[in-house]
Write an enzyme that holds these catalytic residues in place. Structure first.
Site, PDB file in Angstrom:
ATOM      1  N   VAL A 168       7.017  -2.719  -1.703  1.00 49.66           N
ATOM      2  CA  VAL A 168       6.554  -3.786  -0.816  1.00 49.66           C
ATOM      3  C   VAL A 168       5.228  -3.395  -0.173  1.00 49.66           C
ATOM      4  O   VAL A 168       5.116  -2.315   0.430  1.00 49.66           O
ATOM      5  CB  VAL A 168       7.596  -4.074   0.281  1.00 49.66           C
ATOM      6  CG1 VAL A 168       7.081  -5.123   1.246  1.00 49.66           C
ATOM      7  CG2 VAL A 168       8.906  -4.520  -0.337  1.00 49.66           C
ATOM      8  N   CYS A 169       4.234  -4.256  -0.284  1.00 51.95           N
ATOM      9  CA  CYS A 169       2.902  -4.056   0.308  1.00 51.95           C
ATOM     10  C   CYS A 169       2.357  -2.684  -0.127  1.00 51.95           C
ATOM     11  O   CYS A 169       2.262  -2.415  -1.313  1.00 51.95           O
ATOM     12  CB  CYS A 169       3.007  -4.230   1.829  1.00 51.95           C
ATOM     13  SG  CYS A 169       1.430  -4.220   2.665  1.00 51.95           S
ATOM     14  N   GLN A 170       2.014  -1.825   0.834  1.00 54.48           N
ATOM     15  CA  GLN A 170       1.492  -0.501   0.481  1.00 54.48           C
ATOM     16  C   GLN A 170       2.534   0.269  -0.346  1.00 54.48           C
ATOM     17  O   GLN A 170       2.190   1.040  -1.251  1.00 54.48           O
ATOM     18  CB  GLN A 170       1.182   0.283   1.759  1.00 54.48           C
ATOM     19  CG  GLN A 170       0.570   1.638   1.528  1.00 54.48           C
ATOM     20  CD  GLN A 170       0.539   2.464   2.813  1.00 54.48           C
ATOM     21  OE1 GLN A 170       1.417   2.332   3.683  1.00 54.48           O
ATOM     22  NE2 GLN A 170      -0.474   3.308   2.960  1.00 54.48           N
TER      23      GLN A 170
END
Lengths: 376, 523
Positions: A168-170
């Site tokens: 998720v994301c980074q």
């Protein structure tokens, strides 16, 4: 009507009208302060804000980093579990920037719960709150170290050779890099709202990071304080933030709405600091140099080559993401070698993708179904 | 076309004034520290005092000149507005502002504002406004014609035409504006009192999230109220289907007032890092004072006061700077006589050098934050002008804004768009990055200062801990590498790694860490 009476009537009407503006001023001011007082009273009643609701066991830890395995509840919930049941477990890798309980915020807003209900076995990495003792940790330590250790543990724990990785994301960037370095350990790769191409021009954070003197920050702080990062996030939409707090008055008379609001607030400001060396490399090599796309990213002695990603890829992005623009996310599908790859749009923004009602209905079933078709 | 006031000039001049003051202050601080490092304490005190005095005088002169010029511009504009009005055939005998002394609330202008009952004043003010509007009804009719939808779409042209056609008795309206200012003053005082009361009540909240949420809601409400104060007269008139007075427009677009809105908005978004830094600075100064060393005490007093002055300036409060300056001068006078005979030791010299860096950086920070604020103010004003234009366009289309919440929503949307454009510029990115860079360097300077202070004492410093952390980290990495090699061998054999090697490696790491800790303890 005689002249005198008419005059008096006019005076009365005029007097009524005369007070209109002063009444408006006083009414508005006192109205705002009254609402503040009501809010004060409602907020006084809040003893604590519970987040991260699903039951889980810690199956591995190293310093502040923990790996959790979520329990399938017995009884009614078990009966509600839908087919297909995915045999290969999924490891969720969240970003370092915020806490992973966003994916398990409350019973009716929990991607984790939804995945469990859809028959997926869920593990999740929790990076904890790094202290100055962790400031030497590099990107390599996180990816080749912690993520790999977690994969190793999940393989042992579940008795499988490969795991599904969801970033998720980074954490999606971490997962992508991991999949490129250790393709033999990843059955399927899922990324959500993940920055990949850092050269895009439509993201404010991307533009600001290019100007950042990350060396000054890391050399001074060691672990970069969360407040500095939060200040940047707040500046993305300062006026919308103002409107959010003015809108919060409406939630004060409704306990459910109030607690929903406070859970989000709890998550937004519960930000760990960033371990310096990892942060330095993430900003310099990715945001400023875009090495991941250029095939120049070095982790230890290895170079990350996205073409090494051959496993099936599900790349999910938010339709209105103001933090990670989807132009950056979508790029991944162009650089991997996977023949089985899919782009999937979910309504909402960077956060709404997880907590929005539509996303709750769509996201987990989609993931479960996609994994089910690609299980061992 | 002449604009009634020049927003761009206001902010630019404000920024230039602030920067000149900071530059002069930095220069004098630098000279003083140089003299101090050379051991010439007397010269250091003299230079610093003179430098501060000059810097402050210049700042006051600049502020005064700016105010005078703005007043003069306002007067010219008033005359420009009033001239066509006086010759208007629709209004033979314009009101005279001097007649206010005869009104029921004329006494308020000569008395003490704090003794005025705000409710009574509001009612009287409203009555006065109403009677004045009634008296001016004929020219208003003409005004409506000028503002018809088929008119010139340019807002400022419309505005000028409106004014030139004979807006209102400007002198009288300016008296009303004065009264409005007084009301604002009272409402602000009230706001401050309420804020204090609410803050103390919020402190008792059991949940930290709830407490923070309330703080943010209160800050949001403050911005809302400030904007309301600014726009209320204009909105009220528009709501009533009347044409606003030039005074109301001037009030709604006042750059000085709008600066307060922007300040209130961004104030609670400034990284708390600077607040922490300031708290550290104070505590550091106190600990130095406790050491009883006269030279350090004076030097640190100077630092503390200068820092306060800079923070005062950042809060745009010249009074604060004056107070700090007076305190500083008094401190010098008390201490200067005993300073001449004091020799300096190595530690003091190092501390003074770091203090020099800190002061330089504080000056640099203040310069940069001024540029940062200038960008926010000028773009805030740009958004306000866009909003005004859009509000008038709505009015021309007979769809006047009906309540303040509607206006507030439009204001938020307009600003979000304007500020997004600003945030995308390289100029903004560079200034924001520079602020982060200076804050980081300042933090490091303070840490260095603590290290210097503590180095003669038997305590573990931050750098010792860092050394230990590095040793532990390197050992753990070695262990991990060994584990990976082991795992890779197991994988080659078609097995999943056992935990045996891992346990052994972890023991090695723990042993290494214990040795490192023992080494630090010995030190």
């Amino acid at each position: 009507m005689n002249t005198k009476t008419e005059h008096e009537k006019n005076d009365r009407e005029q007097a009524n009208g005369l007070n209109a503006r002063s009444a408006m001023v006083i009414q508005t001011m006192t109205g705002v302060y009254e609402r503040l007082l009501q809010s004060l009273s409602a907020l006084q009643e809040v003893k604590s804000v519970e987040v991260g609701v699903s039951e889980k066991d810690c199956v591995w830890e190293d310093g502040h980093v923990r790996l959790y395995h979520f329990r399938h509840k017995a009884g009614k919930q078990q009966q509600r579990v839908r087919t297909p049941l995915v045999r290969t477990p999924i490891l969720i890798v969240y970003a370092l920037v915020n806490r992973p309980y966003m994916l398990d915020l409350q019973p009716d807003r929990s991607l984790v719960q939804q995945l469990l209900l859809n028959g997926v076995d869920v593990y999740m990495l929790d990076w904890g709150y790094p202290t100055r003792f962790e400031h030497h940790l590099t990107l390599d330590d996180y990816i080749s170290g912690f993520v790999d250790d977690a994969v190793h543990t999940v393989r042992n724990h579940a008795g499988v050779k490969k795991v599904n990785v969801l970033g998720v994301c980074q954490g999606g960037t971490f997962s992508t890099i991991y999949a490129a370095l250790f393709p033999d350990k990843v059955r399927n790769l899922i990324t959500i709202a993940t920055p990949i191409d850092f050269s895009v021009k439509d993201g404010l954070l991307f533009e600001w990071a290019k100007e950042m003197d990350v060396d000054a920050m890391v050399d001074s702080f060691g672990v970069v304080p969360a407040e500095l990062l939060n200040a940047g996030f707040v500046m993305l939409k300062p006026f919308a933030r103002l409107q959010k707090y003015m809108g919060a008055f409406e939630a004060m008379n409704d306990e459910t709405a109030l607690m929903n609001f406070l859970r989000m607030e709890q998550w937004i400001f519960d930000s760990p600091g960033q371990p310096g060396e990892c942060y330095r490399q993430f900003i310099t090599d990715l945001y400023q140099q875009n090495y991941l796309i250029k095939g120049k990213l070095q982790l230890g002695r290895r170079t990350v080559n996205l073409q090494k990603i051959t496993m099936p890829l599900l790349n999910i992005y938010a339709a209105n993401d103001h933090i990670v623009p989807h132009s950056s996310t979508k790029a991944l599908n162009r650089y991997v070698s996977s023949e089985d790859k899919e782009l999937y749009e979910v309504p909402g923004g960077h956060i709404g993708i997880f907590v929005g009602s539509k996303a709750q209905k769509e996201l987990a079933p989609k993931i479960a179904e996609w994994l089910g078709k690609r299980d061992e | 076309m002449k604009k009634q006031f020049t927003q761009g000039d206001f902010y630019t001049e404000w920024m230039q004034g602030q920067q000149a003051l900071i530059a002069r202050w930095s220069e004098s601080a630098q000279k003083a520290t140089d003299a101090f490092l050379k051991g010439d304490v007397s010269e250091a005190m003299k230079t610093s005092a003179e430098g501060l005095s000059n810097a402050y005088s210049s700042a006051v002169e600049q502020q005064t000149a700016m105010s005078k010029r703005m007043m003069s511009e306002a007067e010219t504009t008033t005359q420009q507005f009033a001239a066509p009005f006086a010759s208007s055939p629709f209004f033979g005998a314009p009101f005279n502002g001097a007649s206010l002394s005869g009104t029921p609330f004329g006494a308020m202008f000569s008395g003490n504002p704090s003794s005025v009952n705000p409710l009574q004043m509001m009612q009287e003010w409203a009555a006065w406004q109403q009677s004045m509007q009634k008296a001016m009804m004929p020219p208003w009719g003409q005004m409506f014609a000028q503002f018809a939808p088929q008119g010139n779409p340019n807002f400022f042209d419309q505005w000028t035409r409106f004014a030139e056609a004979g807006a209102s008795s400007f002198s009288m309206l300016s008296q009303v504006a004065k009264m409005y200012e007084q009301w604002q003053h009272l409402s602000q005082s009230w706001g401050v009192s309420v804020q204090k009361m609410y803050s103390s009540m919020a402190e008792t909240m059991p949940s930290g999230v709830a407490k923070d949420t309330f703080r943010n809601m209160f800050s949001g409400a403050t911005v809302y109220m400030k904007l309301f104060e600014l726009w209320m007269p204009l909105l009220d008139t528009m709501k009533a289907g009347k044409m606003p007075t030039s005074e109301e427009i001037q009030h709604a677009l006042s750059p000085g007032k709008y600066k307060e809105v922007i300040d209130a908005l961004f104030e609670f978004m400034i990284p708390e890092q600077m607040q922490t830094l300031f708290a550290q600075m104070n505590s550091f100064t106190q600990s130095l004072n406790l050491s009883g060393n006269q030279a350090s005490r004076i030097m640190m007093a100077q630092m503390e006061q200068n820092a306060k002055m800079i923070f005062g300036m950042m809060a745009h409060n010249p009074e604060a700077a004056l107070n700090v300056y007076n305190t500083l001068m008094s401190t010098y006078q008390q201490a200067i006589s005993s300073m001449n005979a004091l020799p300096m030791n190595q530690r003091q010299s190092e501390l003074a050098e770091i203090a020099q860096h800190i002061m330089g950086r504080m000056g640099e920070y203040a310069q940069t934050v001024t540029k940062f604020q200038h960008l926010l103010y000028s773009n805030g004003q740009k958004a306000l002008e866009q909003l005004t234009e859009s509000a008038f366009a709505t009015g021309r289309n007979k769809k006047a804004l009906t309540n303040f919440d509607e206006l507030f929503k439009t204001w938020v949307e307009t600003n979000e768009s304007v500020f997004h454009d600003l945030f995308e510029t390289k100029e903004y990115g560079t200034v924001q990055s520079k602020l982060g860079q200076i804050s980081s360097h300042l933090y490091k300077d303070f840490e260095q200062m603590f290290e210097v202070m503590l180095k003669d004492f038997p305590v573990v410093t931050r750098s010792h801990i860092d050394e230990l952390a590095k040793t532990v980290f390197e050992l753990k990495r070695k262990v991990r590498d060994l584990e990976k090699q082991d795992e890779s061998l197991d994988d080659d054999d078609g097995e999943i790694a056992t935990s045996k090697a891992k346990t052994s490696a972890q023991k090695t790491a723990s042993k290494g860490a214990s040795n490192a800790k023992a080494a630090v303890k010995k030190k």
